[in-house]
Design an enzyme around this catalytic site. Structure first.
Site, PDB file in Angstrom:
ATOM      1  N   GLY A   1      -0.033  -1.481   6.310  1.00 47.72           N
ATOM      2  CA  GLY A   1      -0.964  -0.750   6.676  1.00 47.72           C
ATOM      3  C   GLY A   1      -2.440  -1.122   7.020  1.00 47.72           C
TER       4      GLY A   1
ATOM      5  N   GLY B   1       0.840  -1.242   0.072  1.00 49.21           N
ATOM      6  CA  GLY B   1       0.114   0.165   0.084  1.00 49.21           C
ATOM      7  C   GLY B   1       0.941   1.273  -0.025  1.00 49.21           C
ATOM      8  CB  SER B   2       0.105   4.698  -0.608  1.00 55.15           C
ATOM      9  OG  SER B   2      -1.000   4.850   0.423  1.00 55.15           O
ATOM     10  CB  THR B   3       0.913   3.371   4.785  1.00 57.90           C
ATOM     11  OG1 THR B   3      -0.364   4.164   4.490  1.00 57.90           O
ATOM     12  CG2 THR B   3       1.525   4.016   6.145  1.00 57.90           C
TER      13      THR B   3
ATOM     14  CD  GLU C   1      -2.311  -6.646   2.597  1.00 57.32           C
ATOM     15  OE1 GLU C   1      -1.855  -5.449   1.959  1.00 57.32           O
ATOM     16  OE2 GLU C   1      -3.374  -6.841   3.086  1.00 57.32           O
TER      17      GLU C   1
ATOM     18  N   GLY D   1      -7.632  -3.215   0.520  1.00 63.62           N
ATOM     19  CA  GLY D   1      -8.021  -1.968  -0.293  1.00 63.62           C
ATOM     20  C   GLY D   1      -7.123  -2.288  -1.599  1.00 63.62           C
TER      21      GLY D   1
END
Ligand code: 5RP
Length: 230
Positions: free
Chosen positions: A93, A40-42, A114, A107
């Site tokens: 995240g 993810g972006s985080t 994960e 998402g």
């Protein structure tokens, strides 16, 4: 003239909060170990910070092709999860996290891998900006990875629970499966709902992380990183 404290506080946007917690997660990486890396972006911020870490690590075990590519591009070795019995930490995240450390994830369509990597980790360190903290899970549509031939059947099972499952158009997971996003669920008992949905034929993984909940959440707030321990 001296401005009042409030006026001097730095207002950070969501991307800056993600960068803040991505960096803070470095404190949980132990020297010489393999680190579990989410998606993810985080997590992208965490991977970028990991590449600057002074202490050596043995490599990473990754939860997606996306994260593996970013890790490799920064010179971090990506190891096969089948070669590892356990890792000290998994850093990832969340789309939502409640006050007990239960999460909604997926998402980015990486929920199955994960959960696999989280399951071999001794501690799950969740990194999130403060918008992700909720009282009850379910405002974010629940991602569910499904075998392609079962999407309609699984959608009907969600309708019976009061949920509206929407097929994520044009998306296949790294495992070649479909993603349903289920709207309108109130997840009052995350562990019970995770157990129930996991039994439905065709469901690969439900994006409720209760069995593999967070041990720690590093929450990005304008006042700094808030550490929640569960
Ligand atoms: C990917 C995930 C992510 O952790 C979740 O979607 C949060 O992503 P971001 O850090 O981009 O907000 O579960 O499958």
């Amino acid at each position: 003239a001296t401005r009042p404290f409030e006026a001097r506080q730095v207002i950070m946007n969501q991307d800056q909060l993600k960068a803040l917690v991505g960096k803070a997660a470095l404190d949980y990486v132990t020297e010489g170990s393999v680190v579990g890396v989410g998606t993810g972006s985080t997590v992208d911020c965490f991977i970028d910070a990991l590449a600057t870490l002074a202490k050596p690590i043995a490599g990473a075990v990754s939860s997606s092709e996306r994260s593996s590519a970013r890790l490799r591009a920064l010179g971090i070795a990506v190891l096969d999860s089948n070669q590892l019995q356990s890792v000290p930490v998994y850093i990832d995240g969340a789309d939502e996290i409640d006050h007990a450390g239960h999460m909604i994830k997926g998402g980015g369509a990486a929920l199955t891998r994960e959960k696999i990597v989280a399951d071999i980790a001794r501690r799950f360190i969740c990194i999130a900006d403060e918008s992700k903290l909720v009282r009850t899970l379910g405002r974010f549509a629940l991602p569910v990875e499904v075998i392609p031939m079962a999407t309609a059947q699984v959608a009907r099972a969600f309708a019976a629970l009061g949920g509206k499952a929407v097929l994520r158009e044009g998306v296949l997971s790294d495992n070649g499966c479909k993603i349903l996003d289920v709207h309108g669920l109130t997840i009052a008992d995350p562990a019970a709902m995770e157990r129930e949905i996991n039994q439905w034929p065709g469901v690969v993984t439900v994006g409720i992380f209760a069995r593999n909940k967070a041990s720690v959440c590093l929450l990005g707030t304008p006042a700094g990183v808030k550490t929640l321990i569960f």
